[in-house]
Design a protein around this motif. Structure first.
Motif, PDB file in Angstrom:
ATOM      1  N   ARG A 151       0.830  -1.212   0.000  1.00 13.84           N
ATOM      2  CA  ARG A 151       0.000   0.000   0.000  1.00 13.84           C
ATOM      3  C   ARG A 151       0.859   1.255   0.000  1.00 13.84           C
ATOM      4  N   ALA A 152       1.853   1.271   0.872  1.00 14.92           N
ATOM      5  CA  ALA A 152       2.710   2.453   0.962  1.00 14.92           C
ATOM      6  C   ALA A 152       3.525   2.642  -0.313  1.00 14.92           C
ATOM      7  N   TRP A 153       4.041   1.544  -0.865  1.00 12.86           N
ATOM      8  CA  TRP A 153       4.850   1.643  -2.079  1.00 12.86           C
ATOM      9  C   TRP A 153       3.991   2.104  -3.251  1.00 12.86           C
ATOM     10  N   SER A 154       2.756   1.618  -3.328  1.00 14.86           N
ATOM     11  CA  SER A 154       1.890   2.039  -4.438  1.00 14.86           C
ATOM     12  C   SER A 154       1.560   3.531  -4.339  1.00 14.86           C
ATOM     13  N   GLU A 155       1.425   4.049  -3.112  1.00 14.30           N
ATOM     14  CA  GLU A 155       1.219   5.491  -2.941  1.00 14.30           C
ATOM     15  C   GLU A 155       2.443   6.258  -3.441  1.00 14.30           C
ATOM     16  N   HIS A 156       3.613   5.727  -3.144  1.00 13.87           N
ATOM     17  CA  HIS A 156       4.862   6.355  -3.594  1.00 13.87           C
ATOM     18  C   HIS A 156       4.933   6.355  -5.127  1.00 13.87           C
ATOM     19  N   ILE A 157       4.625   5.237  -5.741  1.00 12.61           N
ATOM     20  CA  ILE A 157       4.643   5.141  -7.207  1.00 12.61           C
ATOM     21  C   ILE A 157       3.633   6.110  -7.800  1.00 12.61           C
ATOM     22  N   ASP A 158       2.435   6.150  -7.230  1.00  9.00           N
ATOM     23  CA  ASP A 158       1.411   7.096  -7.677  1.00  9.00           C
ATOM     24  C   ASP A 158       1.939   8.527  -7.629  1.00  9.00           C
ATOM     25  N   GLN A 159       2.593   8.863  -6.538  1.00  4.05           N
ATOM     26  CA  GLN A 159       3.127  10.218  -6.375  1.00  4.05           C
ATOM     27  C   GLN A 159       4.177  10.525  -7.443  1.00  4.05           C
ATOM     28  N   VAL A 160       5.066   9.584  -7.701  1.00  3.49           N
ATOM     29  CA  VAL A 160       6.094   9.794  -8.724  1.00  3.49           C
ATOM     30  C   VAL A 160       5.449   9.980 -10.090  1.00  3.49           C
ATOM     31  N   LEU A 161       4.500   9.134 -10.416  1.00 11.10           N
ATOM     32  CA  LEU A 161       3.883   9.190 -11.740  1.00 11.10           C
ATOM     33  C   LEU A 161       3.019  10.431 -11.927  1.00 11.10           C
ATOM     34  N   THR A 162       2.386  10.910 -10.868  1.00  8.40           N
ATOM     35  CA  THR A 162       1.517  12.080 -11.015  1.00  8.40           C
ATOM     36  C   THR A 162       2.273  13.397 -10.919  1.00  8.40           C
ATOM     37  N   THR A 163       3.497  13.364 -10.387  1.00 12.08           N
ATOM     38  CA  THR A 163       4.267  14.602 -10.281  1.00 12.08           C
ATOM     39  C   THR A 163       5.414  14.648 -11.275  1.00 12.08           C
ATOM     40  N   GLY A 164       5.486  13.684 -12.160  1.00 14.36           N
ATOM     41  CA  GLY A 164       6.568  13.656 -13.132  1.00 14.36           C
ATOM     42  C   GLY A 164       7.910  13.316 -12.506  1.00 14.36           C
ATOM     43  N   GLY A 165       7.882  12.621 -11.401  1.00 14.53           N
ATOM     44  CA  GLY A 165       9.122  12.177 -10.770  1.00 14.53           C
ATOM     45  C   GLY A 165       9.632  13.085  -9.677  1.00 14.53           C
ATOM     46  N   ILE A 166       8.882  14.141  -9.373  1.00 20.59           N
ATOM     47  CA  ILE A 166       9.302  15.032  -8.301  1.00 20.59           C
ATOM     48  C   ILE A 166       8.657  14.540  -7.009  1.00 20.59           C
ATOM     49  N   ILE A 167       9.495  14.106  -6.080  1.00 17.81           N
ATOM     50  CA  ILE A 167       8.982  13.635  -4.797  1.00 17.81           C
ATOM     51  C   ILE A 167       8.732  14.872  -3.945  1.00 17.81           C
ATOM     52  N   VAL A 168       7.475  15.073  -3.557  1.00 15.40           N
ATOM     53  CA  VAL A 168       7.117  16.304  -2.860  1.00 15.40           C
ATOM     54  C   VAL A 168       6.949  16.125  -1.362  1.00 15.40           C
ATOM     55  N   ALA A 169       7.049  14.905  -0.856  1.00 16.18           N
ATOM     56  CA  ALA A 169       6.869  14.669   0.578  1.00 16.18           C
ATOM     57  C   ALA A 169       7.667  13.441   0.984  1.00 16.18           C
ATOM     58  N   ALA A 170       7.638  13.172   2.266  1.00 23.42           N
ATOM     59  CA  ALA A 170       8.300  11.978   2.796  1.00 23.42           C
ATOM     60  C   ALA A 170       7.621  10.737   2.219  1.00 23.42           C
ATOM     61  N   PRO A 171       8.297   9.599   2.229  1.00 23.84           N
ATOM     62  CA  PRO A 171       7.678   8.381   1.711  1.00 23.84           C
ATOM     63  C   PRO A 171       6.365   8.085   2.424  1.00 23.84           C
ATOM     64  N   PRO A 172       5.343   7.681   1.685  1.00 25.29           N
ATOM     65  CA  PRO A 172       4.064   7.332   2.316  1.00 25.29           C
ATOM     66  C   PRO A 172       4.251   6.151   3.270  1.00 25.29           C
ATOM     67  N   THR A 173       3.358   6.064   4.226  1.00 20.60           N
ATOM     68  CA  THR A 173       3.433   4.983   5.213  1.00 20.60           C
ATOM     69  C   THR A 173       2.401   3.891   4.980  1.00 20.60           C
ATOM     70  N   GLY A 174       1.571   4.061   3.960  1.00 22.02           N
ATOM     71  CA  GLY A 174       0.537   3.062   3.703  1.00 22.02           C
ATOM     72  C   GLY A 174      -0.723   3.306   4.486  1.00 22.02           C
ATOM     73  N   ARG A 175      -0.818   4.443   5.150  1.00 20.82           N
ATOM     74  CA  ARG A 175      -2.003   4.728   5.949  1.00 20.82           C
ATOM     75  C   ARG A 175      -3.056   5.505   5.165  1.00 20.82           C
ATOM     76  N   GLY A 176      -2.729   5.855   3.931  1.00 19.37           N
ATOM     77  CA  GLY A 176      -3.668   6.605   3.100  1.00 19.37           C
ATOM     78  C   GLY A 176      -4.685   5.678   2.460  1.00 19.37           C
ATOM     79  N   ARG A 177      -5.197   6.106   1.348  1.00 20.82           N
ATOM     80  CA  ARG A 177      -6.212   5.320   0.660  1.00 20.82           C
ATOM     81  C   ARG A 177      -5.623   4.012   0.143  1.00 20.82           C
ATOM     82  N   ALA A 178      -6.430   3.000   0.123  1.00 20.08           N
ATOM     83  CA  ALA A 178      -6.000   1.706  -0.421  1.00 20.08           C
ATOM     84  C   ALA A 178      -6.183   1.727  -1.924  1.00 20.08           C
ATOM     85  N   ARG A 179      -5.270   1.096  -2.621  1.00 19.50           N
ATOM     86  CA  ARG A 179      -5.365   1.007  -4.077  1.00 19.50           C
ATOM     87  C   ARG A 179      -6.296  -0.132  -4.441  1.00 19.50           C
ATOM     88  N   ARG A 180      -6.915  -0.009  -5.603  1.00 19.35           N
ATOM     89  CA  ARG A 180      -7.806  -1.076  -6.074  1.00 19.35           C
ATOM     90  C   ARG A 180      -7.110  -1.962  -7.034  1.00 19.35           C
TER      91      ARG A 180
END
Length: 180
Positions: A151-180
């Motif tokens: 869950r946390a890694w998928s949030e990180h991948i989502d962030q990279v893909l939606t920001t064009g590779g710019i990491i804008v925050a600390a690595p997600p912890t997996g506590r956010g939304r669950a991926r489908r």
């Protein structure tokens, strides 16, 4: 081994680590070269660090693989009281190395590292020989551990893909939304 005043760092070989780091860098460069020779040229490559395992006598059930850390720590007569800290030291060195490589966009373009050490996991019980906490065996996660990291890694991948590779925050912890 170094002086006890060096803490668990006295068990860590800097020359050995340098050899390993060179080996890892060469292999990652080769992987990126292969990527750039095919249809995935320039696409991101996502890797993650290990989570911090508990050295213990818990190998894989099939074909007698593992344990991995436990026999080495015993063979080098490292006191059991230091095993968890030695494991943490090694994994944190790996995480720092991988994050440093990711930051070197010239030599490692398109490499994105997720810091698995930031995801809270239930530790295995020292000495446990089977499934314990979020761990299936000594170094592999069980279903619950995989879900937490996934869950946390998928949030990180989502962030990279939606920001064009710019990491804008600390690595997600997996506590956010669950991926489908």
């Amino acid at each position: 081994m170094g002086a006890p005043s060096a803490g668990v760092g006295r068990y860590f070989s800097e020359p050995g680590w340098a050899t390993y780091a060179d080996y890892l860098k060469a292999n990652l460069r080769h992987l990126l070269t292969l990527r750039d020779q095919g249809p995935s040229a320039g696409k991101p490559i996502f890797i993650h660090c290990y989570a911090v395992p508990m050295p213990r006598p818990a190998g894989a059930e099939d074909a007698g693989h593992g344990p991995w850390l436990y026999p080495a720590l015993k063979a080098y007569a490292i006191p059991a009281a230091d095993w968890a800290a030695v494991s943490r030291l090694m994994v944190m060195h790996l995480a720092q190395l991988l994050k440093t490589l990711m930051a070197d966009k010239e030599q490692f373009p398109g490499l994105f590292v997720f810091d698995s050490t930031a995801v809270p996991l239930a530790a295995a019980t020292p000495g446990a020989s089977g499934i314990s906490g979020d761990w299936h065996n000594e170094i592999h996660l069980n279903h619950s551990g995989c879900l937490k990291i996934g869950r946390a890694w998928s949030e990180h991948i989502d962030q990279v893909l939606t920001t064009g590779g710019i990491i804008v925050a600390a690595p997600p912890t997996g506590r956010g939304r669950a991926r489908r």
